[in-house]
Design a protein around this motif. Structure first.
Motif, PDB file in Angstrom:
ATOM      1  N   SER A 134       3.996  37.571 -31.503  1.00 33.54           N
ATOM      2  CA  SER A 134       5.138  38.247 -32.129  1.00 33.54           C
ATOM      3  C   SER A 134       5.810  39.100 -31.056  1.00 33.54           C
ATOM      4  O   SER A 134       5.395  39.085 -29.894  1.00 33.54           O
ATOM      5  CB  SER A 134       4.667  39.123 -33.297  1.00 33.54           C
ATOM      6  N   GLU A 135       6.798  39.848 -31.436  1.00 36.74           N
ATOM      7  CA  GLU A 135       7.506  40.694 -30.476  1.00 36.74           C
ATOM      8  C   GLU A 135       6.596  41.722 -29.816  1.00 36.74           C
ATOM      9  O   GLU A 135       6.823  42.141 -28.693  1.00 36.74           O
ATOM     10  CB  GLU A 135       8.679  41.411 -31.157  1.00 36.74           C
ATOM     11  N   THR A 136       5.548  42.128 -30.525  1.00 38.49           N
ATOM     12  CA  THR A 136       4.670  43.183 -29.998  1.00 38.49           C
ATOM     13  C   THR A 136       3.239  42.729 -29.743  1.00 38.49           C
ATOM     14  O   THR A 136       2.435  43.506 -29.255  1.00 38.49           O
ATOM     15  CB  THR A 136       4.632  44.369 -30.981  1.00 38.49           C
ATOM     16  N   GLU A 137       2.920  41.485 -30.084  1.00 42.43           N
ATOM     17  CA  GLU A 137       1.529  41.025 -29.949  1.00 42.43           C
ATOM     18  C   GLU A 137       1.427  39.835 -28.998  1.00 42.43           C
ATOM     19  O   GLU A 137       2.072  38.814 -29.187  1.00 42.43           O
ATOM     20  CB  GLU A 137       0.954  40.649 -31.314  1.00 42.43           C
ATOM     21  N   TYR A 138       0.606  40.013 -27.973  1.00 33.84           N
ATOM     22  CA  TYR A 138       0.355  38.971 -26.994  1.00 33.84           C
ATOM     23  C   TYR A 138      -1.132  38.635 -27.013  1.00 33.84           C
ATOM     24  O   TYR A 138      -1.968  39.529 -27.104  1.00 33.84           O
ATOM     25  CB  TYR A 138       0.753  39.443 -25.600  1.00 33.84           C
ATOM     26  N   ILE A 139      -1.438  37.353 -26.914  1.00 38.13           N
ATOM     27  CA  ILE A 139      -2.828  36.904 -26.961  1.00 38.13           C
ATOM     28  C   ILE A 139      -3.128  36.118 -25.690  1.00 38.13           C
ATOM     29  O   ILE A 139      -2.383  35.205 -25.333  1.00 38.13           O
ATOM     30  CB  ILE A 139      -3.061  36.008 -28.193  1.00 38.13           C
ATOM     31  N   PRO A 140      -4.224  36.455 -24.989  1.00 42.15           N
ATOM     32  CA  PRO A 140      -4.585  35.677 -23.804  1.00 42.15           C
ATOM     33  C   PRO A 140      -4.981  34.262 -24.203  1.00 42.15           C
ATOM     34  O   PRO A 140      -5.559  34.052 -25.274  1.00 42.15           O
ATOM     35  CB  PRO A 140      -5.770  36.442 -23.214  1.00 42.15           C
ATOM     36  N   SER A 141      -4.639  33.300 -23.360  1.00 37.64           N
ATOM     37  CA  SER A 141      -5.009  31.910 -23.639  1.00 37.64           C
ATOM     38  C   SER A 141      -5.675  31.305 -22.404  1.00 37.64           C
ATOM     39  O   SER A 141      -5.332  31.641 -21.269  1.00 37.64           O
ATOM     40  CB  SER A 141      -3.784  31.092 -24.039  1.00 37.64           C
ATOM     41  N   ILE A 142      -6.633  30.426 -22.667  1.00 38.69           N
ATOM     42  CA  ILE A 142      -7.339  29.736 -21.589  1.00 38.69           C
ATOM     43  C   ILE A 142      -7.269  28.247 -21.863  1.00 38.69           C
ATOM     44  O   ILE A 142      -7.557  27.794 -22.974  1.00 38.69           O
ATOM     45  CB  ILE A 142      -8.811  30.182 -21.508  1.00 38.69           C
ATOM     46  N   SER A 143      -6.879  27.477 -20.854  1.00 36.37           N
ATOM     47  CA  SER A 143      -6.833  26.024 -20.952  1.00 36.37           C
ATOM     48  C   SER A 143      -7.707  25.439 -19.861  1.00 36.37           C
ATOM     49  O   SER A 143      -7.860  26.027 -18.784  1.00 36.37           O
ATOM     50  CB  SER A 143      -5.408  25.512 -20.768  1.00 36.37           C
ATOM     51  N   MET A 144      -8.279  24.260 -20.131  1.00 34.60           N
ATOM     52  CA  MET A 144      -9.130  23.606 -19.152  1.00 34.60           C
ATOM     53  C   MET A 144      -8.750  22.137 -19.024  1.00 34.60           C
ATOM     54  O   MET A 144      -8.641  21.430 -20.021  1.00 34.60           O
ATOM     55  CB  MET A 144     -10.604  23.702 -19.547  1.00 34.60           C
ATOM     56  N   ALA A 145      -8.551  21.693 -17.778  1.00 35.53           N
ATOM     57  CA  ALA A 145      -8.401  20.274 -17.472  1.00 35.53           C
ATOM     58  C   ALA A 145      -9.818  19.759 -17.220  1.00 35.53           C
ATOM     59  O   ALA A 145     -10.434  20.080 -16.201  1.00 35.53           O
ATOM     60  CB  ALA A 145      -7.523  20.079 -16.246  1.00 35.53           C
ATOM     61  N   VAL A 146     -10.348  19.013 -18.164  1.00 36.41           N
ATOM     62  CA  VAL A 146     -11.756  18.612 -18.147  1.00 36.41           C
ATOM     63  C   VAL A 146     -11.997  17.507 -17.128  1.00 36.41           C
ATOM     64  O   VAL A 146     -11.321  16.481 -17.125  1.00 36.41           O
ATOM     65  CB  VAL A 146     -12.196  18.147 -19.555  1.00 36.41           C
TER      66      VAL A 146
END
Length: 101
Positions: free
Chosen positions: A74-86
């Motif tokens: 949202s405008e005020t909420e950021y969530i860390p994300s992790i991606s993996m190339a297996v």
């Protein structure tokens, strides 16, 4: 390059895309006596006989290259994300893996 190994459970069945397979793996750890779940979005751009067994709840061991980013919820909420190339995936006997949980 940021490479990692992780062990966790699939959150849903693997899905085939035009470029390969996608699935999410959950890992858990304790922080201040609270269990925190971290999801890792995985992508595999090759076929593997293991794919037919990548179902929700399956315990897996994956190795690959990580990418860390931020998802704007949202405008005020950021969530860390992790991606993996297996680059490597193995199934783990979940009965053996649940001994420590």
């Amino acid at each position: 390059m940021l490479s990692a190994n992780l062990i966790g459970f699939l959150g849903a069945d693997a899905k085939e895309t035009t470029k390969g397979w996608t699935f999410s793996v959950s890992t858990k750890k304790k922080i201040n006596n609270e269990t925190v779940t971290q999801w890792v979005s995985c992508f595999m751009n090759y076929n593997n006989k293991v794919v037919e067994y990548l179902k929700s709840g399956t315990m897996v061991y994956v190795t690959g290259d990580l990418t860390v980013g931020v998802y704007k919820k949202s405008e005020t909420e950021y969530i860390p994300s992790i991606s993996m190339a297996v680059s490597k995936i193995e199934l783990i006997n979940s009965k053996a893996g649940n001994k420590n949980e």
